[in-house]
Design an enzyme around this catalytic site. Structure first.
Site, mmCIF file in Angstrom:
data_model
loop_
_atom_site.group_PDB
_atom_site.id
_atom_site.type_symbol
_atom_site.label_atom_id
_atom_site.label_comp_id
_atom_site.label_asym_id
_atom_site.label_seq_id
_atom_site.Cartn_x
_atom_site.Cartn_y
_atom_site.Cartn_z
ATOM 1 N N ASP A 18 1.004 -1.066 -0.131
ATOM 2 C CA ASP A 18 0.356 0.115 -0.035
ATOM 3 C C ASP A 18 0.997 1.628 0.067
ATOM 4 O O ASP A 18 2.235 1.014 0.319
ATOM 5 C CB ASP A 18 -0.797 0.277 0.714
ATOM 6 N N ASP A 20 0.163 5.068 0.641
ATOM 7 C CA ASP A 20 -0.137 5.757 2.041
ATOM 8 C C ASP A 20 0.091 4.907 3.075
ATOM 9 O O ASP A 20 -1.259 4.228 3.922
ATOM 10 C CB ASP A 20 -1.548 6.667 1.671
ATOM 11 N N SER A 140 -6.175 5.311 -4.028
ATOM 12 C CA SER A 140 -5.718 6.619 -4.202
ATOM 13 C C SER A 140 -5.597 6.973 -5.765
ATOM 14 O O SER A 140 -5.256 5.911 -6.391
ATOM 15 C CB SER A 140 -4.430 7.246 -3.544
ATOM 16 N N ASN A 142 -4.591 9.551 -6.192
ATOM 17 C CA ASN A 142 -3.123 10.783 -6.199
ATOM 18 C C ASN A 142 -1.662 10.077 -6.497
ATOM 19 O O ASN A 142 -0.705 10.333 -5.986
ATOM 20 C CB ASN A 142 -2.924 11.332 -5.005
ATOM 21 N N ASP A 198 -1.068 -0.598 6.264
ATOM 22 C CA ASP A 198 -1.604 -0.096 7.094
ATOM 23 C C ASP A 198 -3.530 0.071 7.767
ATOM 24 O O ASP A 198 -3.409 0.255 8.972
ATOM 25 C CB ASP A 198 -1.002 1.322 7.667
#
Length: 243
Positions: A18, A20, A140, A142, A198
């Site tokens: 992952d 972020d 995301s 982004n 997370d």
């Protein structure tokens, strides 16, 4: 967890990360952007109870942006039209509200930049030295911008992000779709690969995808909650795998 108890990530065919909160501290920027936007929205619409940090972990963390908006509003018995991703930030739709949050996020990212977690960077170095393939699996839209800003985009042959998920109609985490598709893109079997997350929804996604090892990184979700979601091992920082 004691270092000697940790599995060797280089023994797996690939490691899927992952973004972020795992590779970069953008989760903190996301948390700030969500809080700013929802506090303003709740005040304007007189929605109670007020937004809390727990809302982020329960409804937003790890999910695609619009799914997160719908989940949180639903928790307050608020329903609005879904709208379209092209909706302006002024639109009172799920997409419009999500776009408001993203505008705040992009402004902060461009102003402050981002750097990868040092421990995560060291683990990437270990995996690169061992020739272990790595990929990013992020909800995301982004992700590409964040990876470029952090200077680590060239480390990943595969970036499975929210843009691809929307294009290919892949279900949001906690469904297994995005992790399974990333493994397919990388040419590996989930059962012989490791996933690092997370978010509770992300751990659930990787576990549902049948990954041979699911690593939870506790950045605030809680060790026990990550274990109950399906993590085989939980660490506070990926530095623990690089020692």
């Amino acid at each position: 967890m004691a270092d000697e108890a940790l599995p060797d990530l280089t023994a797996y065919d690939a490691v899927l990360f992952d973004l972020d909160g795992v590779l970069t501290p953008t989760a903190e920027v996301h948390m700030h952007a969500w809080q700013t936007m929802f506090e303003e929205l709740f005040a304007a619409w007189d929605i109670t109870p007020p937004y809390s940090e727990r809302d982020y972990f329960d409804h937003l963390d790890g999910k695609k942006r619009y799914d997160g908006v719908a989940s949180l509003l639903r928790s307050r018995d608020v329903e609005v039209p879904w709208g379209h991703p092209s909706d302006p930030v002024t639109a009172d739709t799920v997409c419009g509200i999500g776009n408001r949050k993203n505008a705040v996020f992009e402004r902060v990212l461009r102003a402050d930049g981002i750097a990868p977690y040092p421990g995560s960077l060291r683990l990437l170095d270990v995996l690169a030295a061992a020739g272990t393939p790595v990929a990013v699996v992020s909800s995301s839209k982004n992700a590409e911008e964040v990876l470029a800003a952090a200077g680590i985009r060239d480390r990943f042959a595969v970036v499975m992000d929210g843009v691809i998920a929307e294009r290919d109609h892949l279900a949001s985490k906690p469904a297994p779709d995005v992790f399974v598709e990333a493994a397919r893109m990388l040419g590996v079997e989930p059962a012989r690969s490791a996933a690092v997350e997370d978010a509770i929804s992300g751990v659930q996604s990787a576990a549902a995808g049948g990954f041979g090892l699911v690593v939870g990184v506790d950045r605030g979700a809680g060790e026990q909650d990550l274990v109950e979601a399906g993590a085989h091992v939980v660490v506070e920082d990926l530095e623990e795998f690089a020692r």
